[in-house]
Design an enzyme around this catalytic site. Structure first.
Site, PDB file in Angstrom:
ATOM      1  N   PHE B 113       0.897  -1.333  -0.144  1.00  0.00           N
ATOM      2  CA  PHE B 113      -0.092  -0.089   0.123  1.00  0.00           C
ATOM      3  C   PHE B 113       0.790   1.249   0.133  1.00  0.00           C
ATOM      4  CE2 PHE B 113      -4.487   1.109   1.220  1.00  0.00           C
ATOM      5  CZ  PHE B 113      -4.886   0.153   0.371  1.00  0.00           C
ATOM      6  N   GLN B 233      -8.215  14.806   4.703  1.00  0.00           N
ATOM      7  CA  GLN B 233      -7.723  14.016   3.660  1.00  0.00           C
ATOM      8  C   GLN B 233      -8.749  14.116   2.640  1.00  0.00           C
ATOM      9  OE1 GLN B 233      -6.724   9.397   3.667  1.00  0.00           O
ATOM     10  NE2 GLN B 233      -4.525  10.381   3.393  1.00  0.00           N
ATOM     11  N   HIS B 235      -9.583  12.514  -1.183  1.00  0.00           N
ATOM     12  CA  HIS B 235      -9.108  11.222  -1.989  1.00  0.00           C
ATOM     13  C   HIS B 235      -9.231  11.742  -3.255  1.00  0.00           C
ATOM     14  CE1 HIS B 235      -8.933   7.037  -3.523  1.00  0.00           C
ATOM     15  NE2 HIS B 235      -8.447   6.809  -2.229  1.00  0.00           N
ATOM     16  N   LEU B 245     -16.246   6.234  -3.324  1.00  0.00           N
ATOM     17  CA  LEU B 245     -15.073   5.953  -3.613  1.00  0.00           C
ATOM     18  C   LEU B 245     -14.510   5.070  -4.712  1.00  0.00           C
ATOM     19  CD1 LEU B 245     -12.053   6.754  -2.347  1.00  0.00           C
ATOM     20  CD2 LEU B 245     -12.164   4.585  -0.957  1.00  0.00           C
ATOM     21  N   GLU B 248      -7.975   3.150  -4.848  1.00  0.00           N
ATOM     22  CA  GLU B 248      -6.642   3.254  -5.159  1.00  0.00           C
ATOM     23  C   GLU B 248      -5.993   2.305  -6.147  1.00  0.00           C
ATOM     24  OE1 GLU B 248      -4.641   5.712  -2.302  1.00  0.00           O
ATOM     25  OE2 GLU B 248      -2.762   4.979  -2.827  1.00  0.00           O
ATOM     26  N   ARG B 281      -1.644  10.839  -2.171  1.00  0.00           N
ATOM     27  CA  ARG B 281      -2.993  11.172  -2.479  1.00  0.00           C
ATOM     28  C   ARG B 281      -3.163  12.613  -2.643  1.00  0.00           C
ATOM     29  NH1 ARG B 281      -6.337   7.228   1.473  1.00  0.00           N
ATOM     30  NH2 ARG B 281      -6.155   5.269   0.229  1.00  0.00           N
ATOM     31  N   HIS B 346     -12.334  12.541   2.564  1.00  0.00           N
ATOM     32  CA  HIS B 346     -12.261  11.157   2.544  1.00  0.00           C
ATOM     33  C   HIS B 346     -12.181  11.020   4.199  1.00  0.00           C
ATOM     34  CE1 HIS B 346     -11.641   7.103   1.741  1.00  0.00           C
ATOM     35  NE2 HIS B 346     -10.374   7.089   2.287  1.00  0.00           N
ATOM     36  N   ARG B 381      -2.685  10.820   6.885  1.00  0.00           N
ATOM     37  CA  ARG B 381      -2.951   9.371   7.182  1.00  0.00           C
ATOM     38  C   ARG B 381      -2.626   8.473   6.045  1.00  0.00           C
ATOM     39  NH1 ARG B 381      -6.818   5.240   6.111  1.00  0.00           N
ATOM     40  NH2 ARG B 381      -8.278   6.607   5.146  1.00  0.00           N
TER      41      ARG B 381
HETATM   42  C1  LIG Z   1     -14.876   4.868   1.291  1.00  0.00           C
HETATM   43  C2  LIG Z   1     -13.917   4.532   2.499  1.00  0.00           C
HETATM   44  C3  LIG Z   1     -12.991   3.653   2.429  1.00  0.00           C
HETATM   45  C4  LIG Z   1     -12.164   3.588   3.538  1.00  0.00           C
HETATM   46  N1  LIG Z   1     -10.937   2.397   3.336  1.00  0.00           N
HETATM   47  C5  LIG Z   1     -10.167   2.426   4.371  1.00  0.00           C
HETATM   48  C6  LIG Z   1      -9.238   1.251   4.152  1.00  0.00           C
HETATM   49  O1  LIG Z   1      -9.291   0.365   3.326  1.00  0.00           O
HETATM   50  N2  LIG Z   1      -8.469   1.062   5.342  1.00  0.00           N
HETATM   51  C7  LIG Z   1      -8.229   1.857   6.355  1.00  0.00           C
HETATM   52  O2  LIG Z   1      -7.680   1.572   7.348  1.00  0.00           O
HETATM   53  N3  LIG Z   1      -9.180   3.006   6.474  1.00  0.00           N
HETATM   54  C8  LIG Z   1     -10.310   3.074   5.540  1.00  0.00           C
HETATM   55  N4  LIG Z   1     -11.102   3.990   5.520  1.00  0.00           N
HETATM   56  C9  LIG Z   1     -11.179   4.730   6.771  1.00  0.00           C
HETATM   57  C10 LIG Z   1     -12.103   3.975   8.140  1.00  0.00           C
HETATM   58  O3  LIG Z   1     -12.767   2.968   7.334  1.00  0.00           O
HETATM   59  C11 LIG Z   1     -12.819   5.004   8.961  1.00  0.00           C
HETATM   60  O4  LIG Z   1     -12.112   6.109   9.297  1.00  0.00           O
HETATM   61  C12 LIG Z   1     -13.420   4.055  10.047  1.00  0.00           C
HETATM   62  O5  LIG Z   1     -14.072   2.893   9.561  1.00  0.00           O
HETATM   63  C13 LIG Z   1     -14.178   4.986  10.874  1.00  0.00           C
HETATM   64  O6  LIG Z   1     -14.663   3.928  11.910  1.00  0.00           O
HETATM   65  P1  LIG Z   1     -15.409   4.569  13.468  1.00  0.00           P
HETATM   66  O7  LIG Z   1     -15.759   3.228  14.160  1.00  0.00           O
HETATM   67  O8  LIG Z   1     -14.577   5.551  13.879  1.00  0.00           O
HETATM   68  O9  LIG Z   1     -16.837   5.418  12.793  1.00  0.00           O
HETATM   69  P2  LIG Z   1     -17.876   4.788  11.962  1.00  0.00           P
HETATM   70  O10 LIG Z   1     -17.666   3.301  11.547  1.00  0.00           O
HETATM   71  O11 LIG Z   1     -18.200   5.756  11.072  1.00  0.00           O
HETATM   72  O12 LIG Z   1     -19.184   4.464  13.103  1.00  0.00           O
HETATM   73  C14 LIG Z   1     -19.611   5.971  13.796  1.00  0.00           C
HETATM   74  C15 LIG Z   1     -20.802   5.211  14.731  1.00  0.00           C
HETATM   75  O13 LIG Z   1     -21.216   6.097  15.609  1.00  0.00           O
HETATM   76  C16 LIG Z   1     -22.847   6.189  15.499  1.00  0.00           C
HETATM   77  N5  LIG Z   1     -23.161   7.637  15.696  1.00  0.00           N
HETATM   78  C17 LIG Z   1     -22.622   8.645  15.216  1.00  0.00           C
HETATM   79  N6  LIG Z   1     -23.179   9.831  15.593  1.00  0.00           N
HETATM   80  C18 LIG Z   1     -24.122   9.246  16.653  1.00  0.00           C
HETATM   81  C19 LIG Z   1     -25.016  10.106  17.662  1.00  0.00           C
HETATM   82  N7  LIG Z   1     -24.940  11.162  17.762  1.00  0.00           N
HETATM   83  N8  LIG Z   1     -25.492   9.214  18.465  1.00  0.00           N
HETATM   84  C20 LIG Z   1     -25.506   7.839  18.536  1.00  0.00           C
HETATM   85  N9  LIG Z   1     -24.590   7.230  17.572  1.00  0.00           N
HETATM   86  C21 LIG Z   1     -23.981   8.117  16.884  1.00  0.00           C
HETATM   87  C22 LIG Z   1     -22.974   5.944  14.073  1.00  0.00           C
HETATM   88  O14 LIG Z   1     -24.307   5.035  14.260  1.00  0.00           O
HETATM   89  C23 LIG Z   1     -21.997   4.619  13.937  1.00  0.00           C
HETATM   90  O15 LIG Z   1     -22.579   3.566  14.506  1.00  0.00           O
HETATM   91  C24 LIG Z   1     -11.938   4.310   4.494  1.00  0.00           C
HETATM   92  C25 LIG Z   1     -13.296   5.288   4.615  1.00  0.00           C
HETATM   93  C26 LIG Z   1     -13.965   5.323   3.725  1.00  0.00           C
HETATM   94  C27 LIG Z   1     -15.033   6.572   3.915  1.00  0.00           C
END
Ligand SMILES: Cc1cc2nc3c(=O)[nH]c(=O)nc-3n(C[C@H](O)[C@H](O)[C@H](O)COP(=O)(O)OP(=O)(O)OC[C@H]3O[C@@H](n4cnc5c(N)ncnc54)[C@H](O)[C@@H]3O)c2cc1C
Ligand code: SF4
Ligand code: FES
Lengths: 290, 612
Positions: B113, B233, B235, B245, B248, B281, B346, B381
Site C-alpha cells: 500500500f 484527507q 481522496h 470511492l 486506489e 493522494r 475522505h 494518514r
Molecule cells: C470509502 C472509505 C474507504 C475506506 N477504506 C479504508 C481502508 O481501506 N483502510 C483503512 O484503514 N481505513 C479506511 N477508511 C477509513 C475508515 O474506514 C474509517 O475511518 C473508520 O471506519 C471509522 O470508524 P469509526 O468506528 O470511527 O466510525 P463509524 O464506522 O463511522 O461509526 C460511527 C458510529 O457512530 C454512530 N453515531 C454517530 N453519531 C451518533 C450519535 N449522535 N448518536 C449515536 N450514535 C452515533 C453511528 O451510528 C455509527 O455506529 C475508509 C473510509 C471510507 C469513507
C-alpha cells in the site's frame, strides 16, 4: 410482528394544501412539456427532464397521514441519478417529513431497501434511468411500516440472531503468538459470496414462505449460518450443531426453491443454492427430518 | 433513565471493539448508536488493515512509516502503540472468524500500500471494512452486550467546573429515533465516544450521510479540545455525482488519468514525473484540481480515469467491484468508457484530543476511532492505518473506561503547563456562540454541580426543551438549506487548496450559517422516526465542527501533509512542529498549541523532507 400495515393500491395524492407532500414543484404546463411518458426511457432521453416518483406515505401519529397514500414528486433528472438521490431531493426540496433510512449511498450499509416498481431493490444502487416511469416507491412488503418508507427490522434481526451468528472455534491458538487459524484459499472462496450479506432484508421481504410463516428463519439468516457452517475453521462438531439449528421445523426444509430471494439480493448471493446445499448437508449428516 | 458501567456511543469498528474490551474487563456495557451497528460507516472501507505480521517486517518499521507519512505531526507514543498492538489485535479478528483473503498455505494475505516499506496491509477482498464491522458485531451478539440501536445521542452529562480538566462525565442524553422519547443514560464508569468522521461538513465526500461529527461537537462543547482539525484527507478518485470511492487499486493496476484534452497530465504537466498516477493522494488531488482550474477539466468539473486498456479479463479479475460502482452510481460502463473522478473529502486526521488510553481531559470521557485524535495520522494518514486504529485504540479506551490500569499516558490532554498560548492570527469574524439555540455549552447550565443523577436529569430537561422549541416553531429556515450552504463553503474554500482569503471567507459564511441556525425549525410534527429533527440537530454539530476545521486551516500558515497553503508552500518545522487545539470556552472557540512528541520508546523520529 403481527400487525402488518396494509399497503394501499396506488392513489393520487389528495389536493389538500395542508399536505406538503402533495405539492407539485412544477406547474401543469411544465409538467406536460417536461414529463416523461409511462414507458421506459433511456438516460439520454431523460436528460433535462423531470421524473415523477410516487412515494408511499404513512405516519401513525400525524392526522393527515394515518391513512396510507401515495404522494407525487417531480424531480429534475440528472445523469447517474439513483432512486435514493430522487427521494433525498424530494425530501430536501419539497417535504422534509419524507422519511426513509439511508446512510452509505454505496450499497454497503443495507439500510435503504425499498419496494421499487414492484421489486425489492436498494435505493442507492438503482438507477432512475433503468426504471419504468413513473417510479413507484414503497416500503418493503411483509414488514410492519413504522413511517413512510421505514419498516420495522426487529423481526429480521431476531431471525439473524437465532442462528448463533458468531464464530465458534474448537481450539484456538493464542493470537499473541501471531498464529492464525489456517484456511485454504478454496475454502475462503467457498464462503465468499455468503459473507457479502449487508442485512438489507430484501430477500426476506420477497419470500412467500417467510410471509406465511413468521418463524421461518428466512434466506438471510440461513445464508449467515451457511457462512459459518461451511467455514472449515469451525470444525465438524460445531458444524453439526449448526446444521441441527438449520434443519429444525422452521429452517431449511421450509424453502420451496422459488428463487425470489436470489433474484432480489443486491449482493448477488446465490441464496437458494446455499439453502439447497445445506439441505444436502443435513441429509448427508443423517440428521432427522423434523 | 438507563444505567450501565460503560456507555459506548457509536457502533462502528471503534465502538464495537471498545464494547467488547469493556465487557471482557468485566464491566456492564451498553452500545448506543443512531444506526443499527451493521449500518455503520466502517462497512465501506475497502483496502485493508495494516499490521506487521510477517517475518521480515516489524512494528518499528510500521511506526517509522507512519511517522514519516504523518509529515512528523504524529505523536510517537501513539504511533508506536498502534504499531505494537496492531499485529495481535488483527490476529484476534482472525480468531473471531473474520474472512481474510488467504495465501496458498492458508495464512492471511498481505499486500503493498502507499507509503509502506513492507507489504503489511492485511485484507479481506476489497471489502475489509464490511468484514471487520460484521465480525465485531458478531462478537457483541455472542457476548449479549446490550445494544440501543437507533438511539440518537444529543448531549453529554458533564459537570460544569470552570476548568475542563476538573470536569467529570456521568453519561449521555439520547432519544429513541423510533418513538422520539428522550432519556438519560447514566455511565457509572465512563463514556466512550466512537461516532466516526465529520465528512458531511463537505459537499463532496466519500463519507456516509451519518458522518456528521456528532461526537466531535458534543465533546468540544463539553470542554474537550479538538486537535489538528485542519488536516482533512481528500481522496483523488471519487465519483463526481455521489462521492462514492473508486479505490486506489485502479491506479495501482495501471489506470491512467486524462484531462479533457486527452493528456496524461500527471506526466505531461509535470506534477509527478516519477510516480505519475501513483504519487501520494494529496499530490494527485492537487494535480486534478489544477487541471480543472486551468480549463482542462471535463465539464469544468472532473477528470477521467481510464482502465479500458487493462483488458476485460484483468479488470474482472481484480477490479470487478469498481465496475459495479461506476455502473451503479454513475451509469458508466468502465469497460467501454473512462470513469469520471474528482477529489472528495475522505478522512479527518484530527479529532477529539485523547491520550494513548483513549481518555480526554474530562474525567470519564473517552474517544476512539475517526472521531478521536490520538495523533497517529498527524498531517496525513497512510491508507490502511485507520482500521488498526479502530481496534487498537477502541480496545484500549474500552478497557480503561472499564477500570483496567493501562499505566500513565505519555501524551497529555487539555489545557496545561506544556501548552503554548493563543494565536496572533486575526479572525475575520467572532466565531462561536450566537444566541440561544447555539448555547448548550457547559456554562449555560449554571448552578452548582449536583450528583451524577441530578446532572443527568438536568441535561435531559435541557434536551427536551430544545426539541420542543424546534418542534413548536412554525416557520423559519430548514436545516437542509443551512447544511447545503455550509457544505458549499467548506468545499469552495477549505478544500484541497487553501488561501488565507478563502478560509476567511469560509469563516464568515460559517458565521452566517450559525446565525441562520437561530431561526431553524422542524417542519415534521411527528415524534415517530423524525429524521428532520435528527438532521437539524446534526446540522448544528456540523457548524461547530466546520468552524474548528476552518480555524485550524487559517492559523496554520504552512504547508504540511494534506494542508496546503497558497501563502506558504513550505513545511515550517521551526514554528509548526505542534498540534493545533481548539477549545470551546464560554461559547466561543479559543486556540492553543501543544508540541509534537517525536521521542519514541528507543529513538527519536527526526523530521526529513518529504519528496514527491
Ligand atoms: C470509502 C472509505 C474507504 C475506506 N477504506 C479504508 C481502508 O481501506 N483502510 C483503512 O484503514 N481505513 C479506511 N477508511 C477509513 C475508515 O474506514 C474509517 O475511518 C473508520 O471506519 C471509522 O470508524 P469509526 O468506528 O470511527 O466510525 P463509524 O464506522 O463511522 O461509526 C460511527 C458510529 O457512530 C454512530 N453515531 C454517530 N453519531 C451518533 C450519535 N449522535 N448518536 C449515536 N450514535 C452515533 C453511528 O451510528 C455509527 O455506529 C475508509 C473510509 C471510507 C469513507
Ligand atoms: S442475503 Fe442479500 S437480500 Fe438478503 S439481507 Fe443479505 S444482502 Fe440483503
Ligand atoms: S444507503 Fe447504504 S445500502 Fe443504500
Amino acid at each position: 410482528m403481527s400487525t402488518q400495515q396494509q399497503q394501499p393500491e396506488t392513489q393520487e395524492a389528495p389536493e389538500d394544501p395542508e399536505m406538503k407532500g402533495a405539492e407539485s414543484p412544477v406547474d401543469e404546463k411544465e409538467k406536460e412539456d417536461g414529463m416523461i411518458d409511462q414507458t421506459a426511457a433511456d438516460a439520454s432521453e431523460l436528460e433535462g427532464k423531470t421524473v415523477l416518483i410516487k412515494v408511499f406515505r404513512y405516519d401513525p401519529e400525524v392526522e393527515g397521514k394515518q391513512e396510507p397514500r401515495f404522494d407525487d414528486f417531480h424531480v429534475p433528472f440528472e445523469k447517474g441519478m439513483t432512486v435514493l438521490d430522487a427521494v433525498m431531493y424530494a425530501r430536501d426540496t419539497y417535504d422534509s417529513s419524507l422519511t426513509f433510512r439511508h446512510s452509505c449511498r454505496q450499497a454497503v450499509c443495507g439500510s435503504d431497501a425499498f419496494f421499487v416498481n414492484g421489486k425489492q431493490r436498494l435505493g442507492c444502487k438503482t438507477q432512475i434511468a433503468d426504471l419504468e416511469h413513473p417510479v413507484r416507491i414503497e416500503p418493503l412488503p411483509h414488514q410492519e411500516v413504522v413511517k413512510d418508507l421505514v419498516v420495522d427490522m426487529d423481526h429480521f434481526y431476531d431471525q439473524m440472531h437465532t442462528v448463533e451468528p458468531y464464530f465458534q472455534d474448537e481450539d484456538t491458538p493464542n493470537p499473541a503468538d501471531l498464529e492464525e487459524q489456517r484456511q485454504s484459499p478454496e475454502n475462503r472462496e467457498k464462503i465468499k459470496m455468503s459473507s457479502r450479506c449487508i442485512w438489507c432484508g430484501a430477500c426476506m421481504s420477497s419470500c412467500n414462505i417467510a410471509a406465511g410463516d413468521n418463524n421461518y428463519l428466512g434466506p438471510a439468516a440461513i445464508n449467515k449460518a451457511y457462512k459459518f457452517a461451511m467455514d472449515d475453521r469451525e470444525g465438524e462438531a460445531i458444524k453439526e450443531h449448526r446444521l441441527r439449528i438449520l434443519e429444525q421445523e422452521h429452517g431449511v426444509w421450509r424453502c420451496q426453491t422459488q428463487f425470489s430471494c436470489t433474484e432480489v439480493c443486491p449482493k448477488d448471493i446465490p441464496l437458494t443454492e446455499h439453502i439447497q446445499e445445506l439441505k444436502r448437508e443435513a441429509v448427508k449428516k443423517n440428521l432427522k427430518f423434523w | 433513565m438507563y444505567e450501565h458501567d460503560v456507555i459506548v456511543v457509536g457502533a462502528g469498528g471503534a465502538g464495537l471493539r471498545a464494547a467488547v474490551a469493556a465487557d471482557e474487563a468485566g464491566a456492564d456495557v451498553a452500545l448506543v448508536s443512531k444506526l443499527h451497528p451493521v449500518r455503520s460507516h466502517t462497512g465501506a472501507a475497502e483496502g485493508g488493515i495494516n499490521a506487521a505480521l510477517q517475518e521480515g517486517d516489524d512494528w518499528e518499521l510500521h511506526a517509522y512509516d507512519t511517522m514519516k507519512g504523518s509529515d512528523y505531526l504524529g505523536d510517537a507514543p501513539a504511533v508506536e502503540t498502534l504499531a505494537q498492538d496492531a499485529p495481535e489485535d488483527t490476529m484476534r479478528l482472525e480468531h473471531w472468524g473474520m474472512p481474510f483473503s488467504r495465501e496458498e498455505d492458508g495464512r492471511v494475505s498481505q499486500r503493498p500500500f502507499g507509503g509502506l516499506s513492507y507489504p503489511r496491509t492485511t485484507y479481506a477482498g476489497a471489502e475489509t471494512g464490511h468484514h471487520l464491522l460484521h465480525t465485531m458485531y458478531e462478537q457483541v451478539v455472542k457476548r449479549g452486550i446490550q445494544v440501543y440501536d437507533e438511539w440518537y445521542v444529543m448531549d453529554l452529562a458533564t459537570t460544569d467546573e470552570d476548568d475542563p480538566n476538573d470536569r467529570e462525565c456521568h453519561g449521555v442524553v439520547a432519544y429513541d429515533v423510533q418513538s422520539g422519547q428522550i432519556e438519560g443514560f447514566k455511565a457509572n464508569q465512563g463514556v466512550v465516544l466512537a461516532t466516526g468522521g465529520p465528512g458531511q461538513a463537505f459537499d463532496h465526500t466519500t463519507n456516509a450521510v451519518s458522518c456528521t461529527g456528532d461526537g466531535h461537537a458534543m465533546a468540544y462543547r463539553a470542554g474537550a479540545p479538538l486537535e489538528d482539525m485542519e488536516f482533512i484527507q481528500f481522496h483523488p478518485t471519487s465519483l463526481p455525482s455521489t462521492g462514492v470511492l473508486i479505490s486506489e487499486g485502479v491506479r495501482g493496476e495501471g489506470g491512467i488519468l486524462y484531462n479533457s484534452e486527452g493528456e496524461r497530465f500527471m506526466f505531461e504537466h509535470g506534477y509527478a514525473n516519477n510516480s505519475g498516477e501513483l504519487a501520494s493522494r494529496d499530490v494527485v488531488a492537487r494535480a486534478e484540481l489544477t487541471e480543472v482550474q486551468e480549463g482542462r477539466g471535463v465539464n469544468d468539473e472532473y477528470v477521467h480515469l481510464d482502465m479500458r486498456h487493462l483488458g476485460e479479463e484483468r479488470i474482472l479479475d481484480r477490479l470487478e467491484n469498481i465496475l459495479h460502482l461506476a455502473e451503479d452510481f454513475e451509469g458508466v460502463d468502465g469497460l467501454v468508457e473512462p470513469m469520471p473522478v474528482k477529489p472528495g473529502q475522505h478522512y479527518a486526521m484530527g479529532g477529539i484530543e485523547v491520550d494513548e488510553n483513549g481518555q480526554t481531559c474530562i474525567d470519564g470521557l473517552y474517544a476512539a476511532g475517526e472521531c478521536a485524535c490520538v495523533s497517529v495520522h498527524g498531517g496525513n494518514r497512510l491508507g490502511g492505518n485507520a482500521l488498526p486504529e479502530l481496534i487498537v485504540f477502541g480496545k484500549r479506551a474500552g478497557r480503561h473506561a472499564a477500570g483496567d490500569d493501562l499505566g500513565e499516558p505519555q501524551i497529555k490532554t487539555g489545557y496545561g503547563d506544556d501548552v503554548e498560548d493563543e494565536t496572533e492570527t486575526e479572525l475575520p469574524v467572532q466565531p462561536g456562540s450566537a444566541g440561544l439555540e447555539s448555547s448548550g455549552g457547559v456554562a449555560a447550565d449554571g448552578g452548582v454541580a449536583a450528583d451524577a443523577e441530578g446532572i443527568l436529569q438536568r441535561k435531559v430537561e435541557t434536551a427536551r426543551e430544545r426539541v420542543d422549541r424546534l418542534m413548536d416553531k412554525d416557520d423559519g429556515v430548514q436545516h437542509a438549506e443551512i447544511r447545503a450552504k455550509l457544505q458549499q463553503a467548506m468545499t469552495d474554500y477549505v478544500n484541497v487548496f487553501r488561501t488565507e482569503e478563502g478560509v476567511k471567507k469560509a469563516l464568515r459564511l460559517i458565521r452566517e450559517c450559525r446565525e441562520e441556525y437561530q431561526d431553524v425549525y422542524v417542519d415534521d410534527p411527528s415524534r415517530t422516526f423524525n429524521t428532520d429533527l435528527q438532521q437539524t440537530i446534526e446540522t448544528r454539530n456540523l457548524i461547530d465542527v466546520a468552524e474548528t476545521i476552518a480555524l485550524g486551516a487559517l492559523v496554520r500558515n504552512e504547508f504540511r501533509g494534506a494542508h496546503w497553503r497558497q501563502e506558504n508552500q513550505n513545511r515550517d518545522d521551526e514554528n509548526w512542529l505542534k498540534h493545533t487545539l481548539v477549545s470551546w470556552d464560554d461559547g466561543a472557540p479559543s486556540i492553543f498549541y501543544r508540541p509534537v512528541i517525536l521521542e519514541g520508546e528507543s529513538k527519536t523520529y527526526e523530521p526529513k523532507e518529504r519528496s514527491y
